[in-house]
Design a protein around this motif. Structure first.
Motif, PDB file in Angstrom:
ATOM      1  N   LEU A   1     109.443   1.928  23.505  1.00 55.03           N
ATOM      2  CA  LEU A   1     108.332   2.453  24.291  1.00 55.03           C
ATOM      3  C   LEU A   1     107.825   3.725  23.643  1.00 55.03           C
ATOM      4  O   LEU A   1     108.579   4.472  23.030  1.00 55.03           O
ATOM      5  CB  LEU A   1     108.796   2.760  25.716  1.00 55.03           C
ATOM      6  CG  LEU A   1     109.169   1.568  26.576  1.00 55.03           C
ATOM      7  CD1 LEU A   1     109.667   2.044  27.918  1.00 55.03           C
ATOM      8  CD2 LEU A   1     108.000   0.634  26.737  1.00 55.03           C
ATOM      9  N   LYS A   2     106.530   3.955  23.794  1.00 57.65           N
ATOM     10  CA  LYS A   2     105.986   5.225  23.315  1.00 57.65           C
ATOM     11  C   LYS A   2     105.070   5.763  24.402  1.00 57.65           C
ATOM     12  O   LYS A   2     104.372   5.005  25.072  1.00 57.65           O
ATOM     13  CB  LYS A   2     105.236   5.027  22.011  1.00 57.65           C
ATOM     14  CG  LYS A   2     104.029   4.147  22.150  1.00 57.65           C
ATOM     15  CD  LYS A   2     103.168   4.180  20.927  1.00 57.65           C
ATOM     16  CE  LYS A   2     101.930   3.325  21.185  1.00 57.65           C
ATOM     17  NZ  LYS A   2     101.258   2.855  20.030  1.00 57.65           N
ATOM     18  N   PRO A   3     105.086   7.075  24.593  1.00 54.68           N
ATOM     19  CA  PRO A   3     104.155   7.635  25.568  1.00 54.68           C
ATOM     20  C   PRO A   3     102.749   7.587  24.992  1.00 54.68           C
ATOM     21  O   PRO A   3     102.561   7.732  23.781  1.00 54.68           O
ATOM     22  CB  PRO A   3     104.651   9.070  25.739  1.00 54.68           C
ATOM     23  CG  PRO A   3     105.447   9.355  24.519  1.00 54.68           C
ATOM     24  CD  PRO A   3     105.918   8.068  23.935  1.00 54.68           C
ATOM     25  N   THR A   4     101.787   7.332  25.821  1.00 53.65           N
ATOM     26  CA  THR A   4     100.406   7.363  25.347  1.00 53.65           C
ATOM     27  C   THR A   4      99.733   8.559  25.988  1.00 53.65           C
ATOM     28  O   THR A   4     100.314   9.247  26.806  1.00 53.65           O
ATOM     29  CB  THR A   4      99.668   6.077  25.742  1.00 53.65           C
ATOM     30  OG1 THR A   4      99.894   5.853  27.118  1.00 53.65           O
ATOM     31  CG2 THR A   4     100.141   4.909  24.939  1.00 53.65           C
ATOM     32  N   GLY A   5      98.488   8.802  25.596  1.00 54.92           N
ATOM     33  CA  GLY A   5      97.755   9.948  26.118  1.00 54.92           C
ATOM     34  C   GLY A   5      97.778   9.965  27.635  1.00 54.92           C
ATOM     35  O   GLY A   5      97.217   9.097  28.288  1.00 54.92           O
TER      36      GLY A   5
ATOM     37  N   GLU B   1     100.988   5.701  31.030  1.00 59.25           N
ATOM     38  CA  GLU B   1     102.174   6.534  30.890  1.00 59.25           C
ATOM     39  C   GLU B   1     103.000   6.112  29.674  1.00 59.25           C
ATOM     40  O   GLU B   1     103.254   6.916  28.783  1.00 59.25           O
ATOM     41  CB  GLU B   1     103.021   6.420  32.154  1.00 59.25           C
ATOM     42  CG  GLU B   1     104.009   7.546  32.290  1.00 59.25           C
ATOM     43  CD  GLU B   1     104.838   7.376  33.536  1.00 59.25           C
ATOM     44  OE1 GLU B   1     105.883   8.032  33.618  1.00 59.25           O
ATOM     45  OE2 GLU B   1     104.458   6.586  34.406  1.00 59.25           O
ATOM     46  N   VAL B   2     103.432   4.840  29.650  1.00 63.54           N
ATOM     47  CA  VAL B   2     104.158   4.343  28.475  1.00 63.54           C
ATOM     48  C   VAL B   2     103.571   3.015  28.052  1.00 63.54           C
ATOM     49  O   VAL B   2     102.965   2.295  28.840  1.00 63.54           O
ATOM     50  CB  VAL B   2     105.664   4.156  28.766  1.00 63.54           C
ATOM     51  CG1 VAL B   2     106.386   5.478  28.740  1.00 63.54           C
ATOM     52  CG2 VAL B   2     105.882   3.420  30.058  1.00 63.54           C
ATOM     53  N   ARG B   3     103.743   2.713  26.801  1.00 61.39           N
ATOM     54  CA  ARG B   3     103.302   1.439  26.228  1.00 61.39           C
ATOM     55  C   ARG B   3     104.422   0.908  25.360  1.00 61.39           C
ATOM     56  O   ARG B   3     105.241   1.677  24.880  1.00 61.39           O
ATOM     57  CB  ARG B   3     102.076   1.666  25.341  1.00 61.39           C
ATOM     58  CG  ARG B   3     100.769   1.716  26.057  1.00 61.39           C
ATOM     59  CD  ARG B   3     100.262   0.303  26.303  1.00 61.39           C
ATOM     60  NE  ARG B   3      99.170   0.304  27.255  1.00 61.39           N
ATOM     61  CZ  ARG B   3      97.912   0.597  26.927  1.00 61.39           C
ATOM     62  NH1 ARG B   3      97.602   0.896  25.692  1.00 61.39           N
ATOM     63  NH2 ARG B   3      96.982   0.570  27.838  1.00 61.39           N
TER      64      ARG B   3
ATOM     65  N   ARG C   1      96.741  10.816  31.170  1.00 62.18           N
ATOM     66  CA  ARG C   1      95.434  11.200  31.679  1.00 62.18           C
ATOM     67  C   ARG C   1      95.531  12.216  32.807  1.00 62.18           C
ATOM     68  O   ARG C   1      94.627  12.985  33.030  1.00 62.18           O
ATOM     69  CB  ARG C   1      94.734   9.979  32.255  1.00 62.18           C
ATOM     70  CG  ARG C   1      94.233   9.027  31.217  1.00 62.18           C
ATOM     71  CD  ARG C   1      93.301   8.050  31.898  1.00 62.18           C
ATOM     72  NE  ARG C   1      93.257   6.808  31.161  1.00 62.18           N
ATOM     73  CZ  ARG C   1      92.885   5.672  31.698  1.00 62.18           C
ATOM     74  NH1 ARG C   1      92.570   5.632  32.969  1.00 62.18           N
ATOM     75  NH2 ARG C   1      92.853   4.588  30.996  1.00 62.18           N
ATOM     76  N   ASP C   2      96.614  12.161  33.533  1.00 63.26           N
ATOM     77  CA  ASP C   2      96.629  12.908  34.778  1.00 63.26           C
ATOM     78  C   ASP C   2      97.903  13.730  34.862  1.00 63.26           C
ATOM     79  O   ASP C   2      98.972  13.283  34.477  1.00 63.26           O
ATOM     80  CB  ASP C   2      96.585  11.914  35.948  1.00 63.26           C
ATOM     81  CG  ASP C   2      96.178  12.595  37.234  1.00 63.26           C
ATOM     82  OD1 ASP C   2      95.203  12.139  37.846  1.00 63.26           O
ATOM     83  OD2 ASP C   2      96.830  13.579  37.604  1.00 63.26           O
TER      84      ASP C   2
ATOM     85  N   GLU D   1     101.025  -1.768  34.267  1.00 61.56           N
ATOM     86  CA  GLU D   1     101.465  -1.714  32.873  1.00 61.56           C
ATOM     87  C   GLU D   1     102.521  -0.621  32.632  1.00 61.56           C
ATOM     88  O   GLU D   1     103.653  -0.913  32.254  1.00 61.56           O
ATOM     89  CB  GLU D   1     100.243  -1.470  31.989  1.00 61.56           C
ATOM     90  CG  GLU D   1     100.376  -2.020  30.613  1.00 61.56           C
ATOM     91  CD  GLU D   1      99.023  -2.031  29.905  1.00 61.56           C
ATOM     92  OE1 GLU D   1      98.120  -1.286  30.315  1.00 61.56           O
ATOM     93  OE2 GLU D   1      98.897  -2.801  28.946  1.00 61.56           O
ATOM     94  N   GLY D   2     102.123   0.624  32.881  1.00 58.21           N
ATOM     95  CA  GLY D   2     103.040   1.730  32.584  1.00 58.21           C
ATOM     96  C   GLY D   2     104.223   1.746  33.530  1.00 58.21           C
ATOM     97  O   GLY D   2     105.381   1.894  33.114  1.00 58.21           O
TER      98      GLY D   2
ATOM     99  N   VAL E   1     101.294  12.613  36.897  1.00 57.66           N
ATOM    100  CA  VAL E   1     102.014  11.425  36.481  1.00 57.66           C
ATOM    101  C   VAL E   1     103.527  11.571  36.574  1.00 57.66           C
ATOM    102  O   VAL E   1     104.217  10.702  37.071  1.00 57.66           O
ATOM    103  CB  VAL E   1     101.619  11.075  35.040  1.00 57.66           C
ATOM    104  CG1 VAL E   1     102.541  10.034  34.482  1.00 57.66           C
ATOM    105  CG2 VAL E   1     100.204  10.570  35.015  1.00 57.66           C
TER     106      VAL E   1
END
Lengths: 170, 516
Positions: B499-503, A10-12, B505-506, B480-481, B509
């Motif tokens: 923080l940055k959103p990543t791809g 979701e976030v990193r 998947r679902d 993690e997220g 979410v």
């Protein structure tokens, strides 16, 4: 549908914007070489002097030398990729480590002291380490391997910002 | 103490009876050290000469100590002015220490039995700084009335927001039934071991250690070695339990936690040594619920304060300055925690977000690793030397592995974090489970740590740094997220910019949110 795999990405944390100075790689290499050389030389001299234990002493010296050289070749490049820093209007953000990576964030309003330290080896490479402490005994942030002029400017800027912030930062 | 026109401006002296106290304490020390010395010397010279020597030494010690204390008393002055509290002391090197009154955060009173008999107290005035000795003034001793006056005067500040009445007054008083939790702590086995050690040591002074061991051997002539060990361990544990009960009574008798009008929490306790510890609410950043395994199995918990700049007492290890409530029933502990924080619901009792299964796998792996290491060592030695060790290895494996697995599963079950109102709550630990409720405003930074293994498992360790308590509180192996989102929500605007959103998947979410 809210399984663990779904939320994992979701976030990193994004990497901080700035890399450390490129001379830091040479500085780290020199440090590692020096810390390897001392025990190797001691063991080597002892091995030359002490006949009965010569084999084992020289073997240990060789092992230390190989490990040290491998670390010198391997780690500084990795560290350079990982070690990054960023100072925004509101916070100081630093990433360090290799196997164990660490991201540290301290808000500008909670910074208590800003120190610049230059060891003898750092002076030789014109590098500085900036240490930012907060009221927490475990919250200090170190930015290693900055160009010394950049570090001085950064420390001055941080000091100015934190002086303008009221409160005792606890 | 002579009356003076304006007491707040004059230099004052400590109570002169301090010389008496010092002399009495030194007499006790001389007596305690003298007896074994006499017995030791008696072997080398006639008894009367040994006694004379020791008496002379004792007189020198007591006289010298009393004289030194008299000089200290003569040269020590203190003053509490409108701006500063000051202390002057020292004979040749005059030390002055002065604390700004607005920085004073604690005034603690202690009185050991001797001081209590004379109606005296020792006063420690501390600021919130962690600088150790530099930031405390110690007045040793003053009269009890003077101590109370200093405490009230230095801590009484007018708070603009009138405190709400239901939280004022006594928050908790001692229930003698709580003594049942005393033997459940780790103090009991420690004291048991100490008692056994003391028997050996004292018997050595009298040169009778061999006889004691022989006598014990005689008692168990007709039992096996194993039986003897079991009985001796039980005896030591019994002694430890008695000791733990005694210690509990000494520490917690007359316990009372109250809130005073000035916005101060005050803990009073102690049977022989009376202690009064004040914690300014302004310094309070949260509370910590501590449950050592034994205490937790009895469904009890201790409440500690998480506050900035608490005095760390080295002399008196058992006098924990941050404990607000001794081990007491869990519901009561939660209730006291809520009252201390002026909340209607205890943040420490709220449901928490569980951690991902990867955290459980990690714990099981550590547990099996640490349980199998000694087994492997024994097995290798056994294969090389004697088969007896192989049986020992099998026995170890049978005992240690299930124990380790149980502890690991418990450790995983105890992991949790969440946000309740203004508090960030994190729980972890199995042998000593702690639940920390930290004011979200008290978090002054985040540290995120991730090892290569954690990276592969998709978990990370979040550490909230704070000026209070231990300086940092961990959230181990959070997803993690989810963990990062939690940290960003707990302290707004601190973590979010990085923080940055990543791809994603679902699609499901966005619906997930931490429990609030």
């Amino acid at each position: 549908m809210t399984g663990e795999n779904a939320i994992r990405d979701e976030v990193r944390l994004r990497p901080p914007r700035n890399a450390v100075d490129e001379r830091a790689v040479t500085w780290w290499r020199t440090q590692l070489l020096l810390t390897t050389t001392v025990p190797v030389v001691v063991l080597g001299v002892l091995g030359a002097l002490l006949q009965p234990a010569r084999f084992w002493l020289l073997l240990t010296a060789g092992a230390v030398a190989v490990a040290g050289l491998a670390a010198t070749a391997f780690f500084p490049a990795w560290w350079f990729r990982v070690h990054r820093w960023e100072v925004t209007e509101d916070a100081v953000y630093v990433r360090t480590g290799a196997f164990w990576q660490e991201w540290r964030i301290a808000p500008m309003s909670r910074i208590q002291t800003v120190d610049t330290v230059r060891g003898p080896l750092e002076q030789f490479f014109r590098l500085s380490t900036v240490t930012v402490t907060t009221a927490s005994s475990k919250g200090a942030i170190r930015i290693e391997g900055l160009d010394h002029q950049l570090a001085a400017d950064l420390a001055e800027r941080l000091t100015r910002i934190t002086q303008d912030t009221p409160g005792d930062a606890t | 103490m002579t009356p003076v026109p304006d007491p707040s401006e004059e230099w004052r002296r400590l109570d002169r009876r301090t010389v008496l106290v010092t002399a009495a304490v030194l007499t006790g020390v001389a007596g305690g050290a003298g007896l074994p010395t006499v017995l030791g010397l008696a072997g080398a010279m006639p008894l009367w000469r040994a006694v004379t020597w020791v008496l002379a030494g004792a007189a020198l010690l007591v006289g010298g100590g009393a004289a030194a204390d008299y000089v200290r008393w003569r040269r020590t002055r203190y003053r509490v002015g409108a701006e500063r509290a000051e202390l002057r002391t020292g004979l040749l090197l005059v030390k002055r220490r002065s604390l700004a009154r607005e920085r004073i955060r604690s005034v603690d009173l202690t009185a050991h039995p001797l001081l209590r008999v004379l109606g005296l107290v020792k006063v420690r005035i501390g600021t919130g700084e962690n600088a150790g000795g530099e930031s405390t003034l110690e007045l040793d001793p003053v009269t009890k009335a003077e101590g109370e006056r200093l405490r009230r005067e230095l801590l009484d500040r007018v708070r603009p927001d009138a405190p709400d009445s239901p939280h004022d007054g006594a928050l908790a008083v001692l229930d003698p039934g709580w003594i049942r939790y005393a033997p459940a702590s780790f103090v009991a086995p420690l004291l048991g071991g100490a008692a056994a050690g003391a028997v050996m040591q004292v018997s050595e002074w009298f040169g009778a250690q061999g006889e004691v061991i022989e006598w014990i051997g005689d008692r168990f002539q007709d039992t096996s070695v194993l039986g003897m060990i079991v009985v001796l361990v039980l005896l030591a544990l019994l002694a430890g339990t008695v000791g733990a009960l005694g210690l509990w009574v000494e520490m917690w008798w007359n316990y009372r936690l109250e809130r005073e009008p000035g916005g101060t929490l005050r803990v009073r306790r102690g049977l022989f040594t009376a202690r009064s510890i004040s914690i300014e609410e302004r310094r309070l950043r949260g509370v910590e619920l501590v449950e050592p395994l034994g205490v937790r199995m009895c469904r009890a918990a201790r409440v500690d304060a998480v506050a900035t700049g608490l005095v760390k007492d080295d002399e008196d290890k058992h006098a924990d300055h941050k404990t607000l409530l001794p081990p007491a029933p869990r519901d009561l502990a939660d209730r006291v925690a809520a009252q201390v924080l002026r909340e209607s619901e205890a943040p420490t009792g709220a449901p928490l977000t569980a951690h991902p299964r990867a955290a459980r796998t990690r714990r099981l792996r550590w547990a099996l690793g640490s349980a199998l290491a000694p087994v492997a060592v024994l097995a290798v030695l056994g294969a090389a030397l004697t088969p007896v060790l192989l049986y020992a290895a099998a026995g170890c494996a049978l005992v240690l592995v299930p124990l380790a697995v149980l502890l690991a599963l418990d450790a995983y079950r105890n992991l949790g974090h969440g946000i309740t109102g203004d508090y960030l709550v994190t729980r972890s630990g199995t042998v000593r489970r702690t639940t920390v409720a930290l004011q979200r405003g008290g978090v002054i930074g985040w540290t995120v740590k991730q090892s290569s293994f954690q990276r592969r498992a998709g978990v990370l360790t979040l550490t909230a740094t704070t000026a209070a308590g231990e300086g940092a509180y961990d959230i181990h192996d959070a997803g993690e997220g989810e963990g990062l989102a939690f940290a960003a929500e707990a302290v707004p605007d601190l973590l979010a910019p990085f923080l940055k959103p990543t791809g994603v998947r679902d699609a499901g979410v966005e619906t997930r949110k931490t429990r609030g």
